[in-house]
Design a protein around this motif. Structure first.
Motif, PDB file in Angstrom:
ATOM      1  N   LYS A   1     -23.767  43.184 -55.865  1.00 34.56           N
ATOM      2  CA  LYS A   1     -23.018  43.303 -54.607  1.00 34.56           C
ATOM      3  C   LYS A   1     -23.927  43.816 -53.490  1.00 34.56           C
ATOM      4  O   LYS A   1     -23.936  43.284 -52.385  1.00 34.56           O
ATOM      5  CB  LYS A   1     -21.820  44.226 -54.792  1.00 34.56           C
ATOM      6  N   HIS A   2     -24.714  44.844 -53.783  1.00 29.85           N
ATOM      7  CA  HIS A   2     -25.622  45.390 -52.767  1.00 29.85           C
ATOM      8  C   HIS A   2     -26.723  44.398 -52.414  1.00 29.85           C
ATOM      9  O   HIS A   2     -27.119  44.295 -51.248  1.00 29.85           O
ATOM     10  CB  HIS A   2     -26.212  46.722 -53.241  1.00 29.85           C
ATOM     11  N   TYR A   3     -27.222  43.683 -53.390  1.00 34.10           N
ATOM     12  CA  TYR A   3     -28.220  42.646 -53.120  1.00 34.10           C
ATOM     13  C   TYR A   3     -27.646  41.616 -52.151  1.00 34.10           C
ATOM     14  O   TYR A   3     -28.285  41.251 -51.161  1.00 34.10           O
ATOM     15  CB  TYR A   3     -28.653  41.981 -54.427  1.00 34.10           C
ATOM     16  N   GLN A   4     -26.449  41.155 -52.433  1.00 40.25           N
ATOM     17  CA  GLN A   4     -25.834  40.143 -51.569  1.00 40.25           C
ATOM     18  C   GLN A   4     -25.545  40.703 -50.185  1.00 40.25           C
ATOM     19  O   GLN A   4     -25.731  40.019 -49.182  1.00 40.25           O
ATOM     20  CB  GLN A   4     -24.544  39.619 -52.222  1.00 40.25           C
ATOM     21  N   GLU A   5     -25.139  41.952 -50.111  1.00 40.11           N
ATOM     22  CA  GLU A   5     -24.810  42.567 -48.831  1.00 40.11           C
ATOM     23  C   GLU A   5     -26.044  42.797 -47.960  1.00 40.11           C
ATOM     24  O   GLU A   5     -26.019  42.534 -46.762  1.00 40.11           O
ATOM     25  CB  GLU A   5     -24.104  43.906 -49.080  1.00 40.11           C
ATOM     26  N   TYR A   6     -27.123  43.294 -48.548  1.00 40.80           N
ATOM     27  CA  TYR A   6     -28.279  43.699 -47.753  1.00 40.80           C
ATOM     28  C   TYR A   6     -29.391  42.662 -47.672  1.00 40.80           C
ATOM     29  O   TYR A   6     -30.132  42.633 -46.704  1.00 40.80           O
ATOM     30  CB  TYR A   6     -28.863  45.009 -48.295  1.00 40.80           C
ATOM     31  N   ILE A   7     -29.543  41.843 -48.700  1.00 40.68           N
ATOM     32  CA  ILE A   7     -30.674  40.924 -48.715  1.00 40.68           C
ATOM     33  C   ILE A   7     -30.240  39.491 -48.451  1.00 40.68           C
ATOM     34  O   ILE A   7     -30.792  38.826 -47.579  1.00 40.68           O
ATOM     35  CB  ILE A   7     -31.452  41.028 -50.046  1.00 40.68           C
ATOM     36  N   ASP A   8     -29.258  38.985 -49.173  1.00 34.28           N
ATOM     37  CA  ASP A   8     -28.795  37.625 -48.928  1.00 34.28           C
ATOM     38  C   ASP A   8     -28.326  37.451 -47.496  1.00 34.28           C
ATOM     39  O   ASP A   8     -28.651  36.462 -46.848  1.00 34.28           O
ATOM     40  CB  ASP A   8     -27.645  37.266 -49.877  1.00 34.28           C
ATOM     41  N   LYS A   9     -27.588  38.405 -46.993  1.00 31.60           N
ATOM     42  CA  LYS A   9     -27.073  38.363 -45.625  1.00 31.60           C
ATOM     43  C   LYS A   9     -28.224  38.245 -44.618  1.00 31.60           C
ATOM     44  O   LYS A   9     -28.188  37.444 -43.700  1.00 31.60           O
ATOM     45  CB  LYS A   9     -26.254  39.620 -45.346  1.00 31.60           C
ATOM     46  N   ASP A  10     -29.270  39.019 -44.819  1.00 26.41           N
ATOM     47  CA  ASP A  10     -30.405  38.999 -43.909  1.00 26.41           C
ATOM     48  C   ASP A  10     -31.165  37.688 -43.978  1.00 26.41           C
ATOM     49  O   ASP A  10     -31.590  37.148 -42.975  1.00 26.41           O
ATOM     50  CB  ASP A  10     -31.357  40.163 -44.214  1.00 26.41           C
ATOM     51  N   SER A  11     -31.331  37.138 -45.169  1.00 25.23           N
ATOM     52  CA  SER A  11     -32.079  35.881 -45.298  1.00 25.23           C
ATOM     53  C   SER A  11     -31.300  34.708 -44.718  1.00 25.23           C
ATOM     54  O   SER A  11     -31.879  33.750 -44.236  1.00 25.23           O
ATOM     55  CB  SER A  11     -32.465  35.620 -46.753  1.00 25.23           C
ATOM     56  N   LEU A  12     -29.966  34.798 -44.719  1.00 24.88           N
ATOM     57  CA  LEU A  12     -29.169  33.752 -44.105  1.00 24.88           C
ATOM     58  C   LEU A  12     -29.282  33.788 -42.585  1.00 24.88           C
ATOM     59  O   LEU A  12     -29.238  32.753 -41.927  1.00 24.88           O
ATOM     60  CB  LEU A  12     -27.692  33.898 -44.515  1.00 24.88           C
ATOM     61  N   ALA A  13     -29.457  34.981 -42.030  1.00 27.55           N
ATOM     62  CA  ALA A  13     -29.565  35.139 -40.578  1.00 27.55           C
ATOM     63  C   ALA A  13     -30.941  34.741 -40.063  1.00 27.55           C
ATOM     64  O   ALA A  13     -31.098  34.450 -38.888  1.00 27.55           O
ATOM     65  CB  ALA A  13     -29.243  36.569 -40.187  1.00 27.55           C
ATOM     66  N   ALA A  14     -31.946  34.762 -40.914  1.00 22.75           N
ATOM     67  CA  ALA A  14     -33.322  34.494 -40.481  1.00 22.75           C
ATOM     68  C   ALA A  14     -33.560  33.027 -40.193  1.00 22.75           C
ATOM     69  O   ALA A  14     -32.867  32.148 -40.536  1.00 22.75           O
ATOM     70  CB  ALA A  14     -34.299  34.977 -41.545  1.00 22.75           C
TER      71      ALA A  14
END
Length: 162
Positions: free
Chosen positions: A149-162
């Protein structure tokens, strides 16, 4: 709010691993995911329920164990990692480096996994990354599902925005 995931990746974790001579995309992802779980990528450098500090929430006992049982047997690596710490603060308050020095704390987090010969999972296998973290880094305070959950919240979210 913590550190931007892409900035932590590009300006701290990747250069640290390269400086250590051990860069792989898989290890980079493991450390990113560990920071996401442990501190929300720096949102909380110290939590009441946890003894650790910094982006990776490493506690003093673990920090000492890494130096005494792992780095003491690898003098060249120990010298390299010691060189990442500040000159005066490390001598006065070595554990504070875990909160104030991102490059040093990244090297220590990497050392935690390496000291146990942790098999580094593939970067796309978040389930395996969660298992590795739970077994080798901090097994007592969170579940693999929280980790994901934390991986998806902090890392996946950021890579989608990049």
């Amino acid at each position: 709010m913590g550190i931007c995931a892409s900035e932590l990746r590009h300006y701290v974790i990747r250069p640290t691993l390269k400086q250590l001579g051990h860069y792989t995309a898989d290890m980079e992802e493991l450390l990113m995911a560990t920071a996401a779980q442990e501190s929300g990528l720096g949102s909380h450098l110290k939590q009441k329920h946890h003894r650790g500090i910094g982006v990776f929430h490493i506690d003093a006992k673990t920090h000492e164990r890494i130096w005494d049982n792992y780095l003491a047997k690898k003098p060249e690596l120990a010298s390299l990692i010691r060189g990442l710490a500040s000159q005066h603060m490390f001598l006065e308050k070595p554990h504070s480096e875990l909160a104030t020095n991102l490059i040093y704390s990244t090297a220590i987090a990497w050392s935690i996994y390496m000291s146990q010969d942790a098999p580094i999972p593939k970067r796309k296998d978040i389930q395996a990354i969660a298992r590795c973290w739970q077994h080798y880094f901090h097994s007592s305070h969170a579940s693999q599902s929280d980790f994901i959950k934390h991986y998806q919240e902090y890392i996946d979210k950021d890579s989608l925005a990049a």
